[in-house]
Design an enzyme around this catalytic site. Structure first.
Site, PDB file in Angstrom:
ATOM      1  N   LYS A 187      17.793 -11.486  -9.868  1.00  0.00           N
ATOM      2  CA  LYS A 187      16.854 -10.380  -9.650  1.00  0.00           C
ATOM      3  C   LYS A 187      16.930  -9.880  -8.216  1.00  0.00           C
ATOM      4  O   LYS A 187      16.923  -8.683  -7.960  1.00  0.00           O
ATOM      5  CB  LYS A 187      15.430 -10.824  -9.975  1.00  0.00           C
ATOM      6  N   GLY A 204       3.662 -16.495  -9.282  1.00  0.00           N
ATOM      7  CA  GLY A 204       4.560 -15.612 -10.007  1.00  0.00           C
ATOM      8  C   GLY A 204       4.721 -14.234  -9.417  1.00  0.00           C
ATOM      9  O   GLY A 204       5.635 -13.512  -9.781  1.00  0.00           O
ATOM     10  N   GLN A 205       3.821 -13.827  -8.510  1.00  0.00           N
ATOM     11  CA  GLN A 205       3.892 -12.474  -7.970  1.00  0.00           C
ATOM     12  C   GLN A 205       4.057 -12.535  -6.450  1.00  0.00           C
ATOM     13  O   GLN A 205       3.592 -13.464  -5.810  1.00  0.00           O
ATOM     14  CB  GLN A 205       2.630 -11.691  -8.327  1.00  0.00           C
ATOM     15  N   CYS A 241      -3.009 -15.116 -13.918  1.00  0.00           N
ATOM     16  CA  CYS A 241      -1.815 -15.751 -13.360  1.00  0.00           C
ATOM     17  C   CYS A 241      -2.175 -16.923 -12.457  1.00  0.00           C
ATOM     18  O   CYS A 241      -1.665 -18.023 -12.628  1.00  0.00           O
ATOM     19  CB  CYS A 241      -1.063 -14.646 -12.622  1.00  0.00           C
ATOM     20  N   MET A 242      -3.073 -16.706 -11.502  1.00  0.00           N
ATOM     21  CA  MET A 242      -3.322 -17.728 -10.481  1.00  0.00           C
ATOM     22  C   MET A 242      -4.754 -18.249 -10.457  1.00  0.00           C
ATOM     23  O   MET A 242      -5.054 -19.156  -9.700  1.00  0.00           O
ATOM     24  CB  MET A 242      -3.044 -17.142  -9.094  1.00  0.00           C
ATOM     25  N   MET A 299       2.627 -21.318 -14.533  1.00  0.00           N
ATOM     26  CA  MET A 299       1.754 -20.810 -15.592  1.00  0.00           C
ATOM     27  C   MET A 299       1.407 -21.852 -16.651  1.00  0.00           C
ATOM     28  O   MET A 299       0.395 -21.718 -17.332  1.00  0.00           O
ATOM     29  CB  MET A 299       2.403 -19.587 -16.252  1.00  0.00           C
TER      30      MET A 299
END
Lengths: 184, 785
Positions: free
Chosen positions: B88, B378-379, B172-173, B341
Site C-alpha cells: 500500500k 488501524g488508521q 476501531c479503537m 481489531m
C-alpha cells in the site's frame, strides 16, 4: 593536443573491451533496440513506477515466503522457458508484503487512473563520456547488484559487461537524484 | 521558521503573493519559496511524509516531479520502518489520481447530484445548521489530520454548543481506549515499536499482522533471518499468513480469549510464579463492579478458570495453556502482546483489553524493554486525532471530558468563550448517532474523511432508513456514502494539504503540502472554517467568542487576523501550524506534551511526552512510566503508573469474568462470521481499489471456508454462496485454502469491496463500556446458489 589524443585512445580501448566482453556473454547485437524496447516494456508493465516493487506475474497459492525463495533465491530456469529472477534481498522474509499478485481472477472492471509513475532514466548520469555510469536508483533493498545486473538475467539490457569485478560501488556511485529535500 | 506556505514553485508563488497583497493579508506572512526545481537534471525531488494508510505510521519519501507525485519509497531514516514499506505504501501515490476523483462541489437537485459552486454549497450547509444547530452532527475519522479533528471539534462543541461529534475510531479503537483508561488512568500504550527489536516472544491475540501491519511484522520477524532466537505465538480463530510464520498456533473458539487470559493468570497464581514484588508495589485490584478487592479476593475470582475448564470451552489444549503460563512465569522472558481489531471489535472489548493487561501486570512484563502489552491501530491518526485531540461525543481536547466542570472551564478559557457555555451532556456515540439519524433525533450530519455507508455494522438499520436528513459528505471519490448525500464537498487528500498524524506508538508526524489538489478540491480544515465563517456572517451567535470575534479566528505571528475562510488566503498560509500551536496548550494536562510545530518539521516524528530538557532540547519518550525515559517519572521510582486515578501510582488488575457473545451459531444460523482486512486493500477500498496494482492483486470480496465445511456444503472455489444472517444477506464466491483458512464452523469475509457489502449482514451489538461494535462474531447460514 597529445592529451586529447591519448584520452580518445583510452576511451576507445574501454569501448572495445566492453563490446568484446558483451559478445562473450552472448549479447545479441542484432536488432538491439527492438529487444531493448520489449524488455523495457515487460519491466514497466510489472511496476507502478521505475523501482517500485514488481508485482508477481503468476498466481500465488502460498502463504509463506519459503515457497517464493524456492525459485527466487537464485535465477531459476523453469521448464516452460520462463526465468524466475533472483531476489536482491533474501533477508526480508515477508515477500507478499510488497510484491502483490497480479493475475488474480475476478477482475470485473478496468482501473481508470491518471497515475503516471516515474519513468526509467534513459541513461545513467556520468561524470564524462566514458566514466562509469552512476547508480540511478536507491541501493537499499538492492544491495546485491548481480541479482539484477548479473550474467544470468534474461533481461540483457541490465546485464553488466564485467560481472567478475565484484565491488560495483567502487566505481558506480549513487546518483544525487536520490537526495531527500531537507527543510530549514 | 515563520508562518510559511508549503513548497511550491517560484512562479506560482510570486503570482499568488501579489494576490495575497491585494487581499490585504498583514505582515508576518513570509511565503517559503523554493526555486530549486531545476537543481537536478530530472526535476525529481523527494519529500518526507507519513504513510496515508494504517496506524503503523511508516515514513515515506514522496517523489514529486512537475507538480505530480510520481513515486514513493520507504524513508531509510524513518525510525518506524527504516526504509521498508508494504504494497500500500509503495503504491500510495496512485490513490491521488483515480479518474473519478471529485473535483467540484455537488448538490442534490431533483434527486440528482449536480455540480455547484463552493459558495452555494457552503451557504446551503450554513442555512441547514442554523435551522437546528444542536441536532446537527459531525461524523469524523481517525484519518482526520490533527488540525482537521481539532477544528471540527471546536466548530461543533465550541460553536454549535452540542456534543454530537464522534469519529469512526469508535468502530476501531474505543475498546483499547477504555481499556487503557480503566487500567492505567490514561489512554495509549506505554511501550513502543523498539520493544519488537529486543523481545524474545510475540504473542498475537487474534491479530494477523503479517497482512495488517506487515512492516512491523517484518521488523520483528526478519530478526530470525539475522540469527536472533525469537518466537511467535499466533492465537487466532483462523489460519493466516501470520500462522504460517508462527512457531505455535493456538486456535480458540470466538470470544474465549477472555477465558484464556484469565486461565493464564490462574496458572501464574497457582504455580506462585507471578512477579510478587511488582504486584505488591505497582498494582491494585478491582472487581467488575468497580469496587476495590484484595489480592485474596482476586485469587478466589480466578479459582474457576482452571486449565480444564478453559480448555473445554475454548478448544485450546491444556498443554498450550501451560506453555503460555510457562512463558509468563519465566522472569527472563521478554514478551510483547499484540492485538488490534480482534480484541477491540468485541462485545466485551474493554474487558478483554483489561484482561491482557492483567497477564502482563501479574507477570511484571510491562514497562520494560522488550516486555509490553501493545495495542496496534488501524488508521493513521486514530491516536493523534481521535484519542489525543479527543474528537469523541464525551470528550474535550487533551484528555478532558464534557461532564467535568473544571475541564469545561479550562477549554472555555483557551477558546475564549464565556464561562458556562460548553454543553455538559455527552452526545451520541457512533452506533447511536446513526440510529438517531434514522429516527430523527439527529436532523443533519456532516461526514468527513470516512465512509460509513460501507463501514457501519448492520447497514440496513442505519443510513438506509435516514431519509429526509440533511447529509453532507466531504470525500475524494464517489463512495457508498456519497450516494446518500445532499451535498458532496471535494476534499484535498494526504500530500495535497499540510498535515499532522499521530501513530500507534505515540509518534506525531508532520508533512507539508507537495502537490495541488485536483479541480476545486479543498482542504477539510478550510471547509470547516468556511462554513463557520458563513454562520458568523449570518449572525449565528455561537460562532462568536467572548469578545464577539470569529470563534475560529486564525492569526499570524504578529497577532493580525488572517482571512482563512478565503481559499486564496488559506492556500498560502500555514493554518495547520496555528491550529496545532493552539491545540498544544491542551496537551500538558494528561502529560501528553507535544513540542512546537517546528520540531516536527525537522524530525521523522516524535513520541510524546516531548519535553524540553535542561539543555533546551526537546526530547521524546520511547517508553512511558519508565524512569530515565519518561520525564514524569521521579528519580528512584523505577516504574510509576503516575496517571492512576486514585493517585497511588498503581495500575489496576480487573476481575473481569467471561461473558458469552450476544449471538452464537445455532441450528438455523450454524456458522460464525468474521470480517476483516487484507494486505492490499485499506478499509473500505476507496483509495486502494483505484490503484491498478492493488486492485489486480485482490479485485473482489470472497468468503473463506474451512475445507471440511466446503465439502459438507458441496461447494468449490469460486462457486457462489449466499450468506444470510438475521439482518441481511449477500452472495459471494467461495475461497477454499486461499490466503487464510477459518476454523471449522466459521467463515471470513473481507469488507473492502463496495459492490459486496458484508456489513449488510453484521451485528451492531457493542461493548457496554466502549460502545464499539463487534464485527468479528455473528451467526450466519450459507446457502448454495
Amino acid at each position: 593536443m597529445t592529451f586529447i589524443f591519448v584520452y580518445v585512445l583510452i576511451s576507445m580501448g574501454f569501448f572495445v573491451q566492453n563490446v568484446l566482453l558483451a559478445k562473450e556473454q552472448g549479447y545479441r547485437f542484432k536488432n538491439e533496440s527492438a529487444l531493448k524496447q520489449e524488455e523495457k516494456y515487460t519491466r514497466e508493465s510489472l511496476r507502478a513506477f521505475y523501482f517500485a516493487p514488481p508485482v508477481v506475474p503468476h498466481e500465488v497459492e502460498s502463504r509463506g515466503s519459503n515457497d517464493c525463495l524456492r525459485c527466487h533465491l537464485q535465477v531459476t530456469k523453469l521448464e516452460d522457458g520462463r526465468v524466475a529472477m533472483q531476489t536482491p534481498h533474501p533477508q526480508f522474509s515477508n515477500c507478499l508484503q510488497c510484491h502483490v499478485p497480479s493475475k488474480t481472477p475476478g477482475r470485473e472492471k478496468e482501473v481508470l487512473t491518471d497515475w503516471e509513475g516515474l519513468e526509467e532514466p534513459k541513461r545513467g548520469m556520468r561524470g564524462f563520456l566514458v566514466s562509469p555510469p552512476t547508480v540511478p536508483h536507491r541501493i537499499y533493498l538492492r544491495e546485491n547488484c548481480l541479482s539484477c545486473h548479473g550474467p544470468k538475467n534474461p533481461n540483457m539490457r541490465l546485464r553488466t559487461s564485467h560481472p567478475e569485478r565484484s565491488r560495483c560501488l567502487q566505481c558506480h556511485v549513487p546518483n544525487v537524484d536520490q537526495e531527500f529535500q531537507t527543510y530549514p | 521558521m515563520n508562518n510559511t506556505v508549503t513548497r511550491r514553485d517560484f512562479l506560482k508563488t510570486s503570482a499568488k503573493i501579489s494576490a495575497l497583497a491585494a487581499l490585504g493579508v498583514g505582515a508576518g506572512v513570509t511565503p517559503f519559496v523554493q526555486a530549486s526545481e531545476e537543481k537536478n537534471s530530472s526535476g525529481l525531488k523527494w519529500h518526507k511524509a507519513p504513510c496515508r494508510f494504517c496506524g503503523t505510521g511508516c515514513g515515506l519519501l514522496v517523489g514529486v516531479k512537475k507538480g505530480r507525485v510520481v513515486a514513493t519509497q520507504g524513508d531509510p531514516e524513518a525510525p518506524v520502518n527504516k526504509g521498508l514499506l508494504c504494497a500500500k505504501g509503495y503504491h500510495a501515490g496512485g490513490a491521488l489520481y483515480g479518474k473519478d476523483r471529485l473535483r467540484t462541489p455537488l448538490i442534490r437537485k431533483n434527486g440528482k447530484l449536480e455540480p455547484a459552486s463552493w459558495d452555494e454549497a457552503i451557504d446551503l450547509i450554513a442555512d441547514n445548521i442554523i435551522k437546528d444547530p444542536t441536532r446537527f452532527a459531525v461524523y469524523g475519522s481517525g484519518q482526520w489530520t490533527i488540525p482537521e479533528g481539532y477544528v471540527s471539534m471546536k466548530f461543533l462543541k465550541g460553536g454549535l454548543k452540542s456534543n454530537q461529534i464522534d469519529p469512526n475510531a469508535r468502530l476501531c479503537m474505543a475498546s483499547a481506549v477504555v481499556g487503557f483508561i480503566t487500567t492505567f488512568g490514561v489512554d495509549e500504550p506505554s511501550g513502543c515499536y523498539d520493544d519488537l527489536d529486543v523481545c524474545d516472544t510475540v504473542i498475537c491475540w487474534g491479530n494477523n499482522w503479517a497482512e495488517m501491519h506487515p512492516v512491523l511484522f517484518s521488523r520483528f520477524f526478519d530478526r530470525k533471518a539475522k540469527g536472533d532466537k525469537i518466537k511467535m505465538i499466533d492465537m487466532a480463530t483462523r489460519r493466516t499468513r501470520t500462522t504460517e510464520a508462527a512457531d505455535h498456533y493456538i486456535e480458540f473458539q470466538p470470544q474465549t480469549d477472555m477465558l484464556i487470559a484469565n486461565g493464564i493468570c490462574h496458572l501464574l497464581i497457582k504455580r506462585g510464579t507471578y512477579d510478587k514484588k511488582f504486584v505488591q508495589d505497582k498494582v491494585r485490584f478491582k472487581a467488575n463492579d468497580k469496587l476495590d478487592i484484595t489480592f485474596e479476593q482476586y485469587v478466589a475470582f480466578l479459582e474457576e478458570y482452571t486449565p480444564e475448564h478453559v480448555s473445554k470451552l475454548s478448544g485450546v489444549s491444556v498443554e498450550q495453556l501451560n506453555m503460555l503460563a510457562d512463558l509468563f512465569s519465566d522472569p527472563k522472558e521478554k514478551i510483547v502482546s499484540l492485538w488490534c481489531m480482534g480484541m477491540n471489535q468485541h462485545t466485551r472489548g474493554t474487558a478483554i483489553n483489561n484482561l491482557v493487561y492483567n497477564v502482563h501486570l501479574l507477570s511484571g512484563k510491562i514497562a520494560k524493554p522488550g516486555s509490553t502489552p501493545f495495542s496496534l491501530t488501524g488508521q493513521p491518526s486514530a491516536c493523534g486525532t481521535c484519542r489525543e485531540v479527543g474528537t469523541l461525543a464525551h470528550a474535550l481536547p487533551g484528555g478532558r471530558v464534557v461532564k467535568n466542570e473544571e475541564h469545561r472551564r479550562e477549554t472555555e478559557e483557551i477558546w475564549n468563550l464565556p464561562a458556562g457555555t460548553l454543553n455538559p451532556k455527552p452526545g451520541f456515540h457512533t452506533v447511536a448517532m446513526f440510529k438517531a439519524l434514522a429516527t430523527g433525533d439527529i436532523t443533519g450530519m456532516w461526514v468527513q474523511v470516512t465512509n460509513p455507508g460501507q463501514s457501519m455494522p448492520n447497514l440496513n438499520e442505519t443510513l438506509k432508513k435516514a431519509h429526509d436528513r440533511f447529509f453532507v459528505v466531504s470525500e475524494i471519490y464517489p463512495t457508498a456514502t456519497t450516494v446518500y448525500a445532499d451535498v458532496v464537498l471535494p476534499s484535498a487528500m494526504w500530500v495535497e494539504k499540510n498535515g499532522l498524524f499521530g501513530n500507534s506508538e505515540r509518534r506525531t508526524h508532520q508533512w507539508f503540502k507537495l502537490v495541488e489538489p485536483p479541480g476545486e478540491a479543498r482542504d477539510d480544515v478550510w471547509q470547516t472554517i468556511a462554513v463557520a465563517r458563513r454562520l458568523y456572517e449570518k449572525g449565528f451567535e455561537g460562532m462568536k467568542d467572548k469578545n464577539g470575534e470569529f470563534l475560529l479566528k486564525i492569526t499570524d505571528d504578529n497577532g493580525a487576523e488572517v482571512e482563512a475562510w478565503k481559499w486564496e488566503v488559506f492556500n498560502l498560509f500555514n493554518v495547520d501550524r496555528v491550529l496545532f500551536e493552539e491545540y498544544r496548550k491542551f496537551t500538558t494536562k494528561k502529560h501528553k506534551d507535544l513540542a512546537p510545530y517546528e520540531e516536527y518539521v525537522s524530525h521523522r516524528g516524535m513520541r510524546w511526552p516531548v519535553v524540553k530538557d535542561s539543555m533546551g532540547v526537546w526530547r521524546e519518550t520511547p517508553r512511558r512510566y519508565v524512569e530515565g525515559e519518561d520525564p514524569y517519572v521521579k528519580r528512584g521510582e523505577g516504574i510509576s503508573f503516575y496517571m492512576a486515578k486514585a493517585g497511588d501510582n498503581r495500575a489496576i488488575i480487573w476481575a473481569r469474568p467471561y461473558e458469552p457473545p450476544p449471538e452464537v451459531p445455532d441450528q438455523e444460523y450454524p456458522f460464525w462470521l468474521c470480517t476483516g482486512r487484507v494486505v492490499e486493500h485499506w478499509h473500505t477500498g476507496t483509495m486502494t481499489r483505484r490503484i491498478k496494482e492493488l486492485y489486480h492483486a485482490n479485485p473482489r470480496a470472497y468468503v473463506e471456508l474451512n475445507p471440511d465445511d466446503a465439502e459438507a456444503l458441496d461447494v468449490f472455489n469460486n462457486d457462489l454462496v449466499k450468506i444470510v444472517s438475521r439482518r441481511g444477506s449477500i452472495e459471494l464466491p467461495v475461497s477454499i485454502n486461499g490466503r487464510s483458512t477459518p476454523q471449522k464452523g466459521a467463515v471470513f469475509v473481507p469488507f473492502f469491496d463496495e459492490s459486496k457489502l458484508i456489513n449488510l449482514v453484521t451485528l451492531d451489538a457493542y461493548c457496554p463500556q466502549s460502545k464499539e461494535p463487534d464485527y468479528k462474531k455473528c451467526a450466519v447460514r450459507l446457502e448454495k446458489v
